[in-house]
Write an enzyme that holds these catalytic residues in place. Structure first.
Site, PDB file in Angstrom:
ATOM      1  N   HIS A 129       0.663  -1.363  -0.491  1.00 28.01           N
ATOM      2  CA  HIS A 129       0.184   0.238   0.055  1.00 28.01           C
ATOM      3  C   HIS A 129       1.087   1.313  -0.139  1.00 28.01           C
ATOM      4  O   HIS A 129       1.996   1.402   0.803  1.00 28.01           O
ATOM      5  CB  HIS A 129      -1.416   0.095   1.317  1.00 28.01           C
ATOM      6  CG  HIS A 129      -2.184  -1.002   1.317  1.00 28.01           C
ATOM      7  ND1 HIS A 129      -3.199  -0.938   0.723  1.00 28.01           N
ATOM      8  CD2 HIS A 129      -2.637  -2.399   2.144  1.00 28.01           C
ATOM      9  CE1 HIS A 129      -3.728  -2.213   0.644  1.00 28.01           C
ATOM     10  NE2 HIS A 129      -2.936  -3.259   1.308  1.00 28.01           N
ATOM     11  N   CYS A 142      -4.982   5.230   0.396  1.00 18.92           N
ATOM     12  CA  CYS A 142      -4.627   4.772  -1.470  1.00 18.92           C
ATOM     13  C   CYS A 142      -5.481   4.053  -2.331  1.00 18.92           C
ATOM     14  O   CYS A 142      -5.777   3.768  -3.244  1.00 18.92           O
ATOM     15  CB  CYS A 142      -2.941   3.618  -1.255  1.00 18.92           C
ATOM     16  SG  CYS A 142      -3.570   2.704  -0.204  1.00 18.92           S
ATOM     17  N   CYS A 143      -6.398   3.137  -1.375  1.00 20.54           N
ATOM     18  CA  CYS A 143      -7.417   2.433  -2.860  1.00 20.54           C
ATOM     19  C   CYS A 143      -8.431   2.005  -1.873  1.00 20.54           C
ATOM     20  O   CYS A 143      -8.974   1.417  -2.166  1.00 20.54           O
ATOM     21  CB  CYS A 143      -6.719   1.420  -2.871  1.00 20.54           C
ATOM     22  SG  CYS A 143      -5.843  -0.053  -1.063  1.00 20.54           S
ATOM     23  N   LEU A 403     -43.120  13.822   5.839  1.00 21.07           N
ATOM     24  CA  LEU A 403     -43.248  12.727   4.920  1.00 21.07           C
ATOM     25  C   LEU A 403     -44.733  12.135   5.223  1.00 21.07           C
ATOM     26  O   LEU A 403     -44.634  11.035   3.565  1.00 21.07           O
ATOM     27  CB  LEU A 403     -42.199  11.339   5.728  1.00 21.07           C
ATOM     28  CG  LEU A 403     -41.160  12.021   6.009  1.00 21.07           C
ATOM     29  CD1 LEU A 403     -40.136  10.986   7.202  1.00 21.07           C
ATOM     30  CD2 LEU A 403     -40.036  12.152   4.780  1.00 21.07           C
ATOM     31  N   SER A 405     -48.916  12.226   6.279  1.00 19.89           N
ATOM     32  CA  SER A 405     -50.071  12.886   7.660  1.00 19.89           C
ATOM     33  C   SER A 405     -50.653  12.151   7.662  1.00 19.89           C
ATOM     34  O   SER A 405     -51.352  11.423   6.474  1.00 19.89           O
ATOM     35  CB  SER A 405     -50.387  14.117   7.788  1.00 19.89           C
ATOM     36  OG  SER A 405     -50.405  14.545   6.368  1.00 19.89           O
ATOM     37  N   PHE A 408     -53.810  10.659  13.355  1.00 19.24           N
ATOM     38  CA  PHE A 408     -52.607  11.274  14.548  1.00 19.24           C
ATOM     39  C   PHE A 408     -51.645  12.197  14.662  1.00 19.24           C
ATOM     40  O   PHE A 408     -51.512  13.327  15.409  1.00 19.24           O
ATOM     41  CB  PHE A 408     -52.203  10.517  14.054  1.00 19.24           C
ATOM     42  CG  PHE A 408     -52.925   8.775  14.930  1.00 19.24           C
ATOM     43  CD1 PHE A 408     -53.653   8.260  15.651  1.00 19.24           C
ATOM     44  CD2 PHE A 408     -52.851   7.568  13.769  1.00 19.24           C
ATOM     45  CE1 PHE A 408     -54.248   7.150  15.952  1.00 19.24           C
ATOM     46  CE2 PHE A 408     -53.445   6.528  13.310  1.00 19.24           C
ATOM     47  CZ  PHE A 408     -54.281   6.419  14.550  1.00 19.24           C
ATOM     48  N   VAL A 411     -45.604  13.647   9.442  1.00 23.91           N
ATOM     49  CA  VAL A 411     -44.747  13.036   9.985  1.00 23.91           C
ATOM     50  C   VAL A 411     -43.343  14.066   9.864  1.00 23.91           C
ATOM     51  O   VAL A 411     -44.165  13.931   8.649  1.00 23.91           O
ATOM     52  CB  VAL A 411     -44.312  11.980   9.951  1.00 23.91           C
ATOM     53  CG1 VAL A 411     -43.263  11.040  10.007  1.00 23.91           C
ATOM     54  CG2 VAL A 411     -45.628  10.763  11.233  1.00 23.91           C
ATOM     55  N   LYS A 424     -42.209  12.367  14.769  1.00 30.39           N
ATOM     56  CA  LYS A 424     -43.992  11.826  14.462  1.00 30.39           C
ATOM     57  C   LYS A 424     -44.710  13.521  15.613  1.00 30.39           C
ATOM     58  O   LYS A 424     -44.692  13.481  16.611  1.00 30.39           O
ATOM     59  CB  LYS A 424     -44.643  10.684  14.802  1.00 30.39           C
ATOM     60  CG  LYS A 424     -45.742  10.297  14.731  1.00 30.39           C
ATOM     61  CD  LYS A 424     -46.212   9.348  14.590  1.00 30.39           C
ATOM     62  CE  LYS A 424     -45.987   7.863  14.532  1.00 30.39           C
ATOM     63  NZ  LYS A 424     -45.544   7.079  13.530  1.00 30.39           N
ATOM     64  N   ASP A 517     -51.345  -3.878  15.400  1.00 27.37           N
ATOM     65  CA  ASP A 517     -52.203  -3.303  13.939  1.00 27.37           C
ATOM     66  C   ASP A 517     -50.631  -4.195  12.780  1.00 27.37           C
ATOM     67  O   ASP A 517     -50.823  -2.630  12.135  1.00 27.37           O
ATOM     68  CB  ASP A 517     -52.637  -2.332  13.764  1.00 27.37           C
ATOM     69  CG  ASP A 517     -52.909  -1.593  13.544  1.00 27.37           C
ATOM     70  OD1 ASP A 517     -53.445  -2.417  12.084  1.00 27.37           O
ATOM     71  OD2 ASP A 517     -53.267  -0.414  12.472  1.00 27.37           O
TER      72      ASP A 517
HETATM   73  C1  6XL Z   1     -51.862   3.542  15.821  1.00 21.67           C
HETATM   74  C2  6XL Z   1     -49.408   5.862  13.906  1.00 21.67           C
HETATM   75  C3  6XL Z   1     -51.014   4.205  13.863  1.00 21.67           C
HETATM   76  C4  6XL Z   1     -50.234   4.252  12.494  1.00 21.67           C
HETATM   77  C5  6XL Z   1     -48.708   6.745  11.265  1.00 21.67           C
HETATM   78  C6  6XL Z   1     -49.636   4.539  11.694  1.00 21.67           C
HETATM   79  C7  6XL Z   1     -49.048   4.642  10.596  1.00 21.67           C
HETATM   80  C8  6XL Z   1     -49.510   6.481  12.380  1.00 21.67           C
HETATM   81  C9  6XL Z   1     -51.078   2.251  14.240  1.00 21.67           C
HETATM   82  C10 6XL Z   1     -52.687   3.263  14.163  1.00 21.67           C
HETATM   83  C11 6XL Z   1     -51.413   3.497  14.592  1.00 21.67           C
HETATM   84  N1  6XL Z   1     -48.686   5.587   9.726  1.00 21.67           N
HETATM   85  N2  6XL Z   1     -47.884   6.297  10.179  1.00 21.67           N
HETATM   86  O1  6XL Z   1     -47.990   7.698  12.181  1.00 21.67           O
HETATM   87  C12 6XL Z   1     -50.116   5.139  14.425  1.00 21.67           C
HETATM   88  F1  6XL Z   1     -49.199   7.075  14.083  1.00 21.67           F
HETATM   89  C13 6XL Z   1     -47.598   7.705   9.008  1.00 21.67           C
HETATM   90  C14 6XL Z   1     -45.800   7.153   9.524  1.00 21.67           C
HETATM   91  C15 6XL Z   1     -44.615   7.868   8.107  1.00 21.67           C
HETATM   92  C16 6XL Z   1     -45.506   8.977   7.980  1.00 21.67           C
HETATM   93  C17 6XL Z   1     -47.154   9.373   8.119  1.00 21.67           C
HETATM   94  N3  6XL Z   1     -47.141   8.046   8.889  1.00 21.67           N
HETATM   95  C18 6XL Z   1     -43.406   7.468   7.979  1.00 21.67           C
HETATM   96  C19 6XL Z   1     -43.143   8.013   7.277  1.00 21.67           C
HETATM   97  C20 6XL Z   1     -40.984   7.308   6.747  1.00 21.67           C
HETATM   98  C21 6XL Z   1     -40.518   6.679   7.885  1.00 21.67           C
HETATM   99  O2  6XL Z   1     -39.501   6.972   7.747  1.00 21.67           O
HETATM  100  N4  6XL Z   1     -41.091   6.931   9.071  1.00 21.67           N
HETATM  101  C22 6XL Z   1     -42.262   7.323   9.273  1.00 21.67           C
HETATM  102  C23 6XL Z   1     -40.223   6.462  10.263  1.00 21.67           C
HETATM  103  N5  6XL Z   1     -41.037   7.116   5.926  1.00 21.67           N
HETATM  104  C24 6XL Z   1     -41.185   8.054   4.501  1.00 21.67           C
HETATM  105  C25 6XL Z   1     -40.003   7.873   3.425  1.00 21.67           C
HETATM  106  C26 6XL Z   1     -40.000   8.273   2.681  1.00 21.67           C
HETATM  107  N6  6XL Z   1     -41.950   9.041   2.295  1.00 21.67           N
HETATM  108  C27 6XL Z   1     -42.708   8.757   3.111  1.00 21.67           C
HETATM  109  N7  6XL Z   1     -42.068   8.722   4.097  1.00 21.67           N
HETATM  110  C28 6XL Z   1     -45.554   5.842   9.818  1.00 21.67           C
HETATM  111  O3  6XL Z   1     -44.866   5.713  11.024  1.00 21.67           O
END
Ligand code: 6XL
Length: 654
Positions: A129, A142-143, A403, A405, A408, A411, A424, A517
């Site tokens: 190396h 180096c590699c 990401l 909604s 709940f 996210v 979340k 679930d």
């Molecule tokens: C109580 C929740 C519940 C279900 C929730 C869900 C389902 C959720 C079990 C009914 C039960 N989906 N969900 O928050 C409770 F709180 C959810 C998630 C994401 C987004 C929106 N809703 C999500 C998406 C991700 C990711 O990495 N995470 C969560 C951790 N990634 C991406 C990447 C690209 N495009 C979309 N999502 C799931 O937790």
């Protein structure tokens, strides 16, 4: 080892600390007297004026290469040369880096060392190396090879001092058994002798010495920093994910257990992929797509190993540009002497020895082994951000794009102290927060490669934010639908997705943790098609009758077994029923189960008429049989996830 023989050369130079797990700083260089004799190279302490005590010595017979380093530069030093040598115990190679004071001194040392060593009839390795191996980066600069014992990337320049010439200087001596046959151009035997078997230090065995596979920066008081390649003594491993460890400076603290590998275990090798299936090995090696890229993984037969290699070498003569690579799998067999081999002729005491040999020789396999996969070598998730940290501060969290909604909340992609996370933001009054918070600390301690990791919760401000691992590609259900045409004829891939979910669920089952679930919409997809189960246990905290009552519009009726529909009896066996439906979703690539049927009709169909979902077209009979086993009316007759894993893994191996 002998330090006899007359002094050939002696100089006062700088020595860099051995590559034994330190980070290199200016303090890593020490002034030493280097004394070369016909037998050894010894370095002494002391000053320029007075030679002190011997600090170390290298027997010239063990030297494998002597070369300048690239441009003579290393760290902030110039005129640097390297001496790679086998360690006395034969555990591997170490490289000694020496800083000369002037270029002429550097050249004189390199030339004299080479000449003296070759005069002894010692064979150098054919390659070396030019750069250095850095522990904290874990590669040669180096590699980019990441195994410290990786063969050199540069052929030794022919300096006219080849081994052939050396023989004349010792013509009055009996021939040495190990002198290579040269081809007249100063070339060397291409096959280095296999390394002798590792001899372990018994003390280290007893003391639980581990080596860091990743860097870890502590986030909490009481945690200990990890530096890749450094050694740590484990003082308390009674907890699953956070161990109390001591570093080489005697500092103590908690470390993530999945960041360290036991010294002398196969796991410390970058090419060993524990628990990776045939299908996943193909995914990983194909995503890398480099000739000779390889890994060793556990075989489907317990206690055995398989070597998987990516190659574009096929028997047909297709132009290389249009060749698609394939992954070849070789069982590592054992002969009567308990030695490992791929080709019976070449058997080795240890697997690392076998790998070392096949890096230098095709030896009957498709191609020579090059380097293990380099991608996706990111540090794994930790069970929370610290050994007891689970309540996070809103100010430490940055939020980016949404990401997704749902009812709940929303996210977001986010960052916590620079680490990528998903956040979340819970809508108020949709979840019983107090009950959830009570459980959250326990949930951060659930940690498995096929579960979306809960890092912690922002509790002191509103809204409540649940911080988890981020999964790049979103929900499994969407992924299945989107890649339907590619996936439908890939039974192995579909089975692999089932296995991954099953692995995560087996872990929850072993902790008596019920998901409540499980469905394709509640699984997420990451890099190299890794699948993780998400939102486990959250169902218990939802405040919404439409979701919690089995007659509600949002209740997952189509994933629920009769005992849940009749008297809300949740168990790991009700998760198993849901897993059967999830397998059905996987083999239909995302179709809605009981397609047009309303929830009430499904209850009649399943509970009263005792009928089940039909076999998906893409599913072989044996995977449909597994689904049917999950849908046994009597929950006690359903298999456990542990059994399911065994059945599915056997399928894949066949
Ligand atoms: C109580 C929740 C519940 C279900 C929730 C869900 C389902 C959720 C079990 C009914 C039960 N989906 N969900 O928050 C409770 F709180 C959810 C998630 C994401 C987004 C929106 N809703 C999500 C998406 C991700 C990711 O990495 N995470 C969560 C951790 N990634 C991406 C990447 C690209 N495009 C979309 N999502 C799931 O937790």
């Amino acid at each position: 080892m002998s330090r006899d023989g007359k002094e050939v050369l002696a100089d006062f130079m700088l020595k860099r600390a051995m590559n034994k797990g330190t980070v290199f700083t200016a303090q890593s260089y020490k002034e030493r007297w280097f004394v070369l004799t016909e037998e050894s190279l010894t370095y002494y302490g002391g000053t320029l004026a007075k030679r002190g005590k011997a600090k170390g010595t290298i027997c010239l017979n063990n030297v494998k290469t002597v070369e300048t380093v690239e441009d003579g530069k290393l760290d902030d030093k110039i005129n640097v040369f390297q001496i790679m040598h086998r360690t006395e115990k034969g555990e591997g190679y170490y490289t000694l880096y020496v800083v000369a004071q002037r270029p002429e001194q550097q050249k004189n040392w390199v030339d004299t060392l080479k000449q003296t060593i070759r005069d002894k009839g010692v064979t150098f390795l054919p390659k070396y190396h030019t750069g250095v191996w850095t522990k904290n980066l874990g590669h040669y600069n180096c590699c980019d090879q990441i195994d410290r014992n990786a063969p050199g990337c540069q052929v030794i320049p022919d300096d006219g001092l080849g081994a052939a010439q050396n023989n004349s200087t010792r013509s009055n001596l009996p021939p040495l058994p190990d002198i290579p046959k040269t081809n007249g151009t100063g070339g060397h035997r291409p096959v280095p002798a296999p390394r002798p078997p590792k001899r372990e230090k018994e003390k280290d065995r007893e003391k639980k010495i581990y080596i860091a596979a990743y860097d870890y920066k502590p986030c909490e008081d009481g945690d200990l920093e990890l530096v890749t390649g450094s050694e740590y003594e484990i003082l308390d491993d009674s907890r699953d994910h956070w161990w109390l460890a001591k570093n080489q400076n005697g500092e103590k603290g908690f470390i993530p257990a999945n960041y360290v590998k036991k010294k002398f275990d196969l796991e410390i090798y970058e090419w060993y992929y524990k628990g990776v299936t045939r299908e996943r090995s193909e995914q990983i090696l194909k995503s890398e797509a480099r000739e000779g890229c390889f890994m060793v993984r556990d075989s489907s037969t317990a206690g055995m190993y398989t070597l998987s290699i990516y190659t574009t070498e096929t028997r047909q003569s297709v132009p290389s540009s249009s060749r698609e690579g394939v992954v070849r799998h070789y069982h590592i067999k054992k002969n009567e002497q308990d030695r490992f081999y791929l080709a019976e002729k070449h058997a080795f005491v240890t697997i690392p020895d076998l790998i070392y040999y096949h890096k230098h020789n095709a030896g009957g396999i498709a191609t020579r082994l090059k380097a293990p996969p380099a991608k996706n070598k990111n540090a794994p998730v930790t069970a929370g951000f610290g050994h007891s940290k689970w309540e996070l501060d809103r100010n430490d969290l940055e939020l980016f794009e949404v990401l997704g909604s749902g009812c709940f909340g929303t996210v977001h992609k986010g960052k916590w102290h620079g680490r990528v996370v998903a956040a979340k933001m819970m809508k108020e009054r949709t979840m019983s927060e107090d009950a959830f918070l009570e459980e959250a600390k326990t949930m951060t301690q659930l940690s498995h490669p096929n579960l979306v990791q809960l890092y912690g919760v922002v509790t002191k401000s509103k809204p409540l934010i649940i911080v988890t691992e981020l999964m790049q590609y979103g929900a499994l259900l969407t992924y299945l639908k989107r890649h339907k045409h590619r996936l439908l004829n890939k039974i192995d891939t579909l089975v692999d997705i089932c296995i991954q979910v099953c692995n995560g669920m087996e872990y929850l089952e072993s902790r008596s943790f019920i998901h409540r679930d499980l469905a394709a919409r509640n699984c997420l997809v990451g890099d190299s098609q890794i699948i993780k189960v998400a939102d486990f246990g959250l169902a218990r905290y939802v405040i919404d009758d439409e979701y919690t009552s089995s007659t509600g519009t949002k209740f997952p009726v189509k994933w629920a077994p009769p005992e849940v529909l009749s008297f809300t009896r949740f168990s790991s066996k009700s998760d198993v029923w849901a897993f059967g439906v999830l397998m059905w979703e996987i083999f239909t690539c995302g179709q809605m189960p009981y397609d047009q049927m309303r929830n009430a009709d499904v209850v009649d169909f399943v509970c009263t008429a005792n009928k089940r979902l039909p076999k998906p077209e893409a599913s072989p009979q044996r995977t449909y049989q597994i689904m049917m086993d999950c849908w046994k009316k009597d929950w006690e007759e359903r298999p456990t996830f542990k059994t399911l894993k065994q059945i599915l893994t056997k399928l894949e191996g066949s």
